[in-house]
Scaffold this motif. Structure first.
Motif, PDB file in Angstrom:
ATOM      1  N   UNK A  12      -6.784 -36.040  71.453  1.00 16.27           N
ATOM      2  CA  UNK A  12      -6.689 -37.198  70.568  1.00 16.27           C
ATOM      3  C   UNK A  12      -5.461 -37.111  69.668  1.00 16.27           C
ATOM      4  N   UNK A  13      -5.167 -35.929  69.176  1.00 21.17           N
ATOM      5  CA  UNK A  13      -3.975 -35.741  68.348  1.00 21.17           C
ATOM      6  C   UNK A  13      -2.712 -35.987  69.162  1.00 21.17           C
ATOM      7  N   UNK A  14      -2.704 -35.538  70.398  1.00 27.58           N
ATOM      8  CA  UNK A  14      -1.541 -35.732  71.272  1.00 27.58           C
ATOM      9  C   UNK A  14      -1.302 -37.218  71.545  1.00 27.58           C
ATOM     10  N   UNK A  19       1.468 -42.422  70.173  1.00 28.52           N
ATOM     11  CA  UNK A  19       1.438 -43.788  69.639  1.00 28.52           C
ATOM     12  C   UNK A  19       2.423 -43.948  68.477  1.00 28.52           C
ATOM     13  N   UNK A  20       2.432 -42.972  67.573  1.00 28.35           N
ATOM     14  CA  UNK A  20       3.307 -43.060  66.398  1.00 28.35           C
ATOM     15  C   UNK A  20       4.778 -42.975  66.811  1.00 28.35           C
ATOM     16  N   UNK A  21       5.095 -42.037  67.679  1.00 29.00           N
ATOM     17  CA  UNK A  21       6.486 -41.890  68.128  1.00 29.00           C
ATOM     18  C   UNK A  21       6.907 -43.123  68.922  1.00 29.00           C
ATOM     19  N   UNK A  22       6.026 -43.621  69.782  1.00 27.48           N
ATOM     20  CA  UNK A  22       6.331 -44.826  70.554  1.00 27.48           C
ATOM     21  C   UNK A  22       6.555 -46.035  69.665  1.00 27.48           C
ATOM     22  N   UNK A  23       5.727 -46.174  68.621  1.00 27.49           N
ATOM     23  CA  UNK A  23       5.890 -47.294  67.691  1.00 27.49           C
ATOM     24  C   UNK A  23       7.231 -47.197  66.958  1.00 27.49           C
ATOM     25  N   UNK A  59       1.017 -43.988  77.171  1.00 25.84           N
ATOM     26  CA  UNK A  59       1.071 -43.708  78.617  1.00 25.84           C
ATOM     27  C   UNK A  59       1.752 -42.370  78.869  1.00 25.84           C
ATOM     28  N   UNK A  60       2.825 -42.085  78.135  1.00 28.74           N
ATOM     29  CA  UNK A  60       3.543 -40.827  78.351  1.00 28.74           C
ATOM     30  C   UNK A  60       2.726 -39.609  77.940  1.00 28.74           C
TER      31      UNK A  60
END
Length: 63
Positions: A12-14, A19-23, A59-60
């Protein structure tokens, strides 16, 4: 069988980190490269670009 590296970072942390890096990358793409004319469906709106980045980040990080 999981190796030691995947046990160190919970799944979940990964995914949250992805999500944060993608955003951040999605918004950065809008801010620095996005089109101003409004004809580009993803990069003309910061919300669309940020959400697209979040989806790609998730996705990554999902195996």
């Amino acid at each position: 069988m999981e190796n030691k590296e995947t046990k160190k970072i919970p799944r979940l942390l990964k995914i949250s980190l992805g999500l944060v890096v993608g955003a951040a990358l999605g918004y950065g793409y809008y801010y620095f490269i996005g089109c101003n004319g409004g004809t580009c469906p993803i990069t003309s709106n910061p919300w669309n670009s940020t959400i697209s980045g979040m989806i790609l980040g998730a996705i990554w990080t999902i195996k």
